[in-house]
Design a protein around this motif. Sequence first.
Motif, short mmCIF file in Angstrom:
data_model
loop_
_atom_site.label_atom_id
_atom_site.label_comp_id
_atom_site.label_asym_id
_atom_site.label_seq_id
_atom_site.Cartn_x
_atom_site.Cartn_y
_atom_site.Cartn_z
N ASP A 42 0.82 -1.22 0.00
CA ASP A 42 0.00 0.00 0.00
C ASP A 42 0.86 1.27 0.00
O ASP A 42 0.41 2.31 -0.50
CB ASP A 42 -0.96 0.01 1.20
CG ASP A 42 -2.17 -0.88 0.97
OD1 ASP A 42 -2.36 -1.36 -0.17
OD2 ASP A 42 -2.94 -1.11 1.93
N PHE A 43 2.06 1.20 0.54
CA PHE A 43 2.97 2.34 0.46
C PHE A 43 3.28 2.67 -1.01
O PHE A 43 3.47 3.83 -1.37
CB PHE A 43 4.28 2.05 1.19
CG PHE A 43 4.25 2.35 2.67
CD1 PHE A 43 4.39 3.65 3.12
CD2 PHE A 43 4.11 1.34 3.60
CE1 PHE A 43 4.38 3.95 4.48
CE2 PHE A 43 4.09 1.61 4.96
CZ PHE A 43 4.23 2.91 5.40
N ILE A 288 -0.83 2.13 7.00
CA ILE A 288 -0.72 3.40 6.28
C ILE A 288 -2.09 3.85 5.76
O ILE A 288 -2.36 5.06 5.69
CB ILE A 288 0.32 3.31 5.13
CG1 ILE A 288 0.65 4.70 4.58
CG2 ILE A 288 -0.12 2.37 4.03
CD1 ILE A 288 1.31 5.64 5.57
N ARG A 289 -2.98 2.94 5.42
CA ARG A 289 -4.33 3.34 4.99
C ARG A 289 -5.14 3.95 6.14
O ARG A 289 -5.98 4.82 5.93
CB ARG A 289 -5.09 2.14 4.43
CG ARG A 289 -4.76 1.80 2.99
CD ARG A 289 -5.74 0.76 2.47
NE ARG A 289 -5.34 0.24 1.18
CZ ARG A 289 -5.71 0.74 0.00
NH1 ARG A 289 -6.47 1.81 -0.04
NH2 ARG A 289 -5.30 0.18 -1.12
N MET A 290 -4.90 3.45 7.37
CA MET A 290 -5.67 3.92 8.52
C MET A 290 -5.10 5.17 9.16
O MET A 290 -5.77 5.82 9.97
CB MET A 290 -5.75 2.81 9.57
CG MET A 290 -6.65 1.64 9.20
SD MET A 290 -8.37 2.16 8.84
CE MET A 290 -8.83 2.99 10.36
N LEU A 291 -3.89 5.54 8.80
CA LEU A 291 -3.18 6.60 9.52
C LEU A 291 -3.93 7.93 9.52
O LEU A 291 -4.14 8.53 10.58
CB LEU A 291 -1.78 6.78 8.91
CG LEU A 291 -0.93 7.89 9.53
CD1 LEU A 291 -0.66 7.60 11.00
CD2 LEU A 291 0.39 8.04 8.75
N GLU A 292 -4.32 8.42 8.34
CA GLU A 292 -4.93 9.76 8.28
C GLU A 292 -6.25 9.83 9.04
O GLU A 292 -6.53 10.82 9.72
CB GLU A 292 -5.15 10.16 6.82
CG GLU A 292 -3.88 10.65 6.14
CD GLU A 292 -4.17 11.34 4.83
OE1 GLU A 292 -3.66 12.47 4.64
OE2 GLU A 292 -4.89 10.78 3.99
N GLN A 293 -7.07 8.78 8.96
CA GLN A 293 -8.34 8.79 9.69
C GLN A 293 -8.11 8.91 11.19
O GLN A 293 -8.83 9.63 11.89
CB GLN A 293 -9.11 7.49 9.42
CG GLN A 293 -9.50 7.25 7.98
CD GLN A 293 -10.14 5.89 7.81
OE1 GLN A 293 -11.00 5.50 8.58
NE2 GLN A 293 -9.70 5.15 6.80
N ILE A 294 -7.11 8.18 11.67
CA ILE A 294 -6.84 8.19 13.11
C ILE A 294 -6.28 9.55 13.54
O ILE A 294 -6.68 10.09 14.58
CB ILE A 294 -5.88 7.04 13.46
CG1 ILE A 294 -6.65 5.72 13.38
CG2 ILE A 294 -5.26 7.23 14.84
CD1 ILE A 294 -5.82 4.47 13.54
N ILE A 295 -5.41 10.13 12.73
CA ILE A 295 -4.87 11.45 13.06
C ILE A 295 -5.99 12.49 13.09
O ILE A 295 -6.06 13.34 13.98
CB ILE A 295 -3.77 11.85 12.07
CG1 ILE A 295 -2.52 10.99 12.28
CG2 ILE A 295 -3.42 13.33 12.20
CD1 ILE A 295 -1.45 11.18 11.25
N ALA A 319 4.85 8.26 5.57
CA ALA A 319 4.11 8.23 6.84
C ALA A 319 4.19 9.57 7.56
O ALA A 319 3.19 10.08 8.09
CB ALA A 319 4.65 7.11 7.73
N LEU A 320 5.38 10.17 7.56
CA LEU A 320 5.55 11.47 8.21
C LEU A 320 4.76 12.55 7.48
O LEU A 320 4.13 13.41 8.11
CB LEU A 320 7.03 11.84 8.26
CG LEU A 320 7.96 10.91 9.05
CD1 LEU A 320 9.41 11.35 8.88
CD2 LEU A 320 7.58 10.88 10.52
N ALA A 321 4.78 12.51 6.16
CA ALA A 321 4.06 13.51 5.37
C ALA A 321 2.55 13.39 5.57
O ALA A 321 1.81 14.38 5.43
CB ALA A 321 4.41 13.38 3.90
N MET A 322 2.08 12.19 5.90
CA MET A 322 0.65 12.00 6.16
C MET A 322 0.28 12.33 7.61
O MET A 322 -0.88 12.21 7.99
CB MET A 322 0.23 10.58 5.81
CG MET A 322 0.29 10.31 4.31
SD MET A 322 -0.22 8.64 3.84
CE MET A 322 -2.01 8.81 3.84
N GLY A 323 1.27 12.73 8.41
CA GLY A 323 0.96 13.24 9.74
C GLY A 323 1.56 12.50 10.91
O GLY A 323 1.45 12.97 12.05
N ALA A 324 2.18 11.35 10.69
CA ALA A 324 2.79 10.62 11.81
C ALA A 324 3.96 11.42 12.38
O ALA A 324 4.70 12.06 11.63
CB ALA A 324 3.26 9.25 11.35
#
Length: 387
Positions: A42-43, A288-295, A319-324
């Motif tokens: 998915d990355f 990585i698919r769930m990251l943005e929703q959780i943030i 991952a960092l660019a998506m907010g982690a």
Amino acid sequence: MPVITTIEDLRRIYKRRAPKMFYDYAESGSWTEQTFRENSSDFDQIRLRQRIAVDMTNRTTKSQMIGQDVAMPVALAPVGLTGMQCADGEIKAARAAAKFGVPFTLSTMSICSIEDVAENTDKPFWFQVYTLKDDDFMRRLIDRAKAANCSALVITVDLQILGQRHKDLKNGLSAPPKLTVGSIADMMTKVHWGLGMLGTKRRFFGNIVGHAKGVSDPSSLSSWTAEAFDHSLDWARIAELRKMWDGKVILKGILDVEDARMAANVGADAIIVSNHGGRQLDGALSSIRMLEQIIEAVGDKIEVHLDSGIRSGQDVLKALAMGAKGTYIGRAFVYGLGAMGEAGVTKALEVIHKELDVTMALCGKRDVKDLNRDVLLVPKGFSGDWS
């Protein structure tokens, strides 16, 4: 010595040098392994925006994770049985991480004990615990981590029940591992690995044998592990465990928006968006698919990190660019450890750091803390439009 430029190079060497039982333990997921595969693939769906005519001098990957300075926002994840991938593996990985300037997380199911790692390293490390039923053992385990000057407690919350990993069952991988004619024959072909194991006294679960009630030797470990995990775990129990530790606490294994909100309410300092490397619920979405929703759900209430699927510095950047605020590598550092020992862990970190640094520059950013969604091209519906 082959020229090593990618984590995949290390994996290939690791596969040749480690016994099949332990290679398969690391390189597998549960059931069909769909989630295990998609954590990485998915990355690949996320693309990067190339920017030109941007000053690329004076770049830095330095950042912080839970207030701790790091050379790059990448920690070594807790991995059980690391000391069977390479003799004294946890000590070697902790040393490499400390020298590089990133956190190392010791697993409860490590071969080297908390005390072993503390005595053989000169910087604090993080310690991971499972949600176990035995309160007395949990308190003593946490007290041992405090005595070893561990700087954070990572509580794994997604392992109440063990997901079935077919390869482990077929290989006889258990605690302790079951030796068969086939596995012994395979181990005898791994000369470098075997010499290392013969030269160390650390071959069993150092945090458990001699510490858990009824586990005085390796032969009594199997029944303990079968009964130790708390099937009745709930948020009240997680809150109790959090109170046992008076320092930084990270909850590992969050993959749902509602669970992320609950985690923010129990006083944790950070959560790790993780599906246990695809080793628990097969068919779950990748981290990585769930990251943005959780943030989006927790906002600034809690620091959000990501684990599962990272095999490159580009994955870290995405991952960092998506907010982690931080990321973790497990298999990537194990590949290096099994391939080349401590030097291999260092090489894995060097590979990821170089990829992160160069990719960041080519995306027009000089500071890792400035990475944001603008450097990414994310497919529409990437996080899912599920009913």
